[in-house]
Design a protein around this motif. Sequence first.
Motif, PDB file in Angstrom:
ATOM      1  N   GLN A 211      -3.187  18.782   8.738  1.00 14.29           N
ATOM      2  CA  GLN A 211      -2.355  19.689   9.525  1.00 14.29           C
ATOM      3  C   GLN A 211      -2.987  21.069   9.551  1.00 14.29           C
ATOM      4  O   GLN A 211      -3.519  21.536   8.539  1.00 14.29           O
ATOM      5  CB  GLN A 211      -0.938  19.767   8.963  1.00 14.29           C
ATOM      6  N   LYS A 212      -2.959  21.688  10.683  1.00 15.93           N
ATOM      7  CA  LYS A 212      -3.565  23.000  10.837  1.00 15.93           C
ATOM      8  C   LYS A 212      -3.066  23.944   9.745  1.00 15.93           C
ATOM      9  O   LYS A 212      -1.875  24.080   9.519  1.00 15.93           O
ATOM     10  CB  LYS A 212      -3.228  23.579  12.208  1.00 15.93           C
ATOM     11  N   GLY A 213      -4.009  24.537   9.042  1.00 15.84           N
ATOM     12  CA  GLY A 213      -3.676  25.391   7.913  1.00 15.84           C
ATOM     13  C   GLY A 213      -4.197  24.799   6.610  1.00 15.84           C
ATOM     14  O   GLY A 213      -4.327  25.502   5.613  1.00 15.84           O
ATOM     15  N   GLY A 214      -4.491  23.500   6.614  1.00 20.54           N
ATOM     16  CA  GLY A 214      -5.124  22.902   5.450  1.00 20.54           C
ATOM     17  C   GLY A 214      -4.312  21.891   4.688  1.00 20.54           C
ATOM     18  O   GLY A 214      -4.823  21.245   3.775  1.00 20.54           O
ATOM     19  N   GLY A 215      -3.041  21.728   5.031  1.00 20.08           N
ATOM     20  CA  GLY A 215      -2.215  20.768   4.318  1.00 20.08           C
ATOM     21  C   GLY A 215      -2.444  19.343   4.804  1.00 20.08           C
ATOM     22  O   GLY A 215      -3.123  19.107   5.800  1.00 20.08           O
ATOM     23  N   ILE A 216      -1.892  18.389   4.078  1.00 24.15           N
ATOM     24  CA  ILE A 216      -1.989  16.975   4.442  1.00 24.15           C
ATOM     25  C   ILE A 216      -0.578  16.422   4.646  1.00 24.15           C
ATOM     26  O   ILE A 216       0.309  16.628   3.810  1.00 24.15           O
ATOM     27  CB  ILE A 216      -2.695  16.160   3.331  1.00 24.15           C
ATOM     28  N   VAL A 217      -0.380  15.706   5.742  1.00 28.03           N
ATOM     29  CA  VAL A 217       0.904  15.072   6.033  1.00 28.03           C
ATOM     30  C   VAL A 217       0.781  13.573   5.787  1.00 28.03           C
ATOM     31  O   VAL A 217      -0.166  12.936   6.248  1.00 28.03           O
ATOM     32  CB  VAL A 217       1.344  15.326   7.487  1.00 28.03           C
ATOM     33  N   LEU A 218       1.733  13.015   5.052  1.00 26.82           N
ATOM     34  CA  LEU A 218       1.779  11.578   4.799  1.00 26.82           C
ATOM     35  C   LEU A 218       2.880  10.965   5.666  1.00 26.82           C
ATOM     36  O   LEU A 218       4.048  11.339   5.561  1.00 26.82           O
ATOM     37  CB  LEU A 218       2.072  11.297   3.317  1.00 26.82           C
ATOM     38  N   ASN A 219       2.496  10.027   6.513  1.00 22.69           N
ATOM     39  CA  ASN A 219       3.461   9.390   7.409  1.00 22.69           C
ATOM     40  C   ASN A 219       4.231   8.301   6.667  1.00 22.69           C
ATOM     41  O   ASN A 219       3.945   7.114   6.799  1.00 22.69           O
ATOM     42  CB  ASN A 219       2.736   8.778   8.607  1.00 22.69           C
ATOM     43  N   LEU A 220       5.220   8.723   5.909  1.00 22.06           N
ATOM     44  CA  LEU A 220       6.036   7.787   5.142  1.00 22.06           C
ATOM     45  C   LEU A 220       7.465   7.742   5.680  1.00 22.06           C
ATOM     46  O   LEU A 220       8.419   7.573   4.937  1.00 22.06           O
ATOM     47  CB  LEU A 220       6.041   8.185   3.662  1.00 22.06           C
ATOM     48  N   GLN A 221       7.581   7.894   6.994  1.00 22.14           N
ATOM     49  CA  GLN A 221       8.910   8.006   7.594  1.00 22.14           C
ATOM     50  C   GLN A 221       9.704   6.712   7.573  1.00 22.14           C
ATOM     51  O   GLN A 221      10.882   6.704   7.921  1.00 22.14           O
ATOM     52  CB  GLN A 221       8.811   8.526   9.040  1.00 22.14           C
TER      53      GLN A 221
END
Length: 288
Positions: A211-221
């Motif tokens: 994700q823009k800014g350096g974070g990581i998103v985990l698609n655990l929806q």
Amino acid sequence: KKKNPLARFYMLVNNMLSKKIILEDSYNHELYSLYTLFPRSSKLYIKSNNITKDLVVYGSNLESTLTLPKYTSIISYMVNIPNNILYILTGLILSDGHINNISKGNKSIKGLNTTANSKFYIKQSIKHSEYLIYIYTLLCHYCTSPPKLKKAYLKGKLFYALEFYTRSLPCFTLLRNKFYLKRTKIMPKDIYDLLNYESIAHIIMCNGYFQKGGGIVLNLQNFTLTELIYFINILYIKFNLDCTLHKSRNKYLVYIKVASVKKLYKEIEQFIVPSMKYKFYKNLYDYQ
């Protein structure tokens, strides 16, 4: 209290192939040997080995079984999943991996009910073929065929993917009982003990994104809000990762903050396939 018949089978086979070993059926209290329970299984499937006497770390010498014929019932119940593979499977199942139950209903052997066997399945788009093949090399001990190319049409556009299945085995049925409630994936209560850094690496490679800014998103929806709150607390307690939940439509995603990603990358870099490094921002390498 009645024990899970499959779990009793599994415990039995770990001590196995002795005609003196018996199993007590909690329903009618009769005693059986494995050869009585599976009379059609060949007793000569495994050849005696009186030559090799080397000691090896459990689970470290698993080889491909592509050339082996279909397992007998007895051999199927002998197959186990060592911890180093279990951590990998945990990450895969929480993300894009699935465990399919291929049989309808339960079977009954000598009056003892047994659960139908299951198999692990995963598919990745063709651009992630290097990662899919990497997973396959880790799990080929449980497979009968190499990955296969699949194609599908979405909105009139042709897409290609790679996929593979494992054998149908009782050990995967045990995992399915842990990670599924009927057909729905769930977060096991003992997930704390099933996660390590390699598990997290596979969750990110499977369905995480930068994700823009350096974070990581985990698609655990696919998991409930309660389950995800439980999960991010484990990430904080066990791995010191600062995470939050981001809402996407009516579901929630797990977001690993930038500072935690920097710490995390040092621990998981050895597990990251080169083609998957795009999921981390480029300046991250300066923090190694």
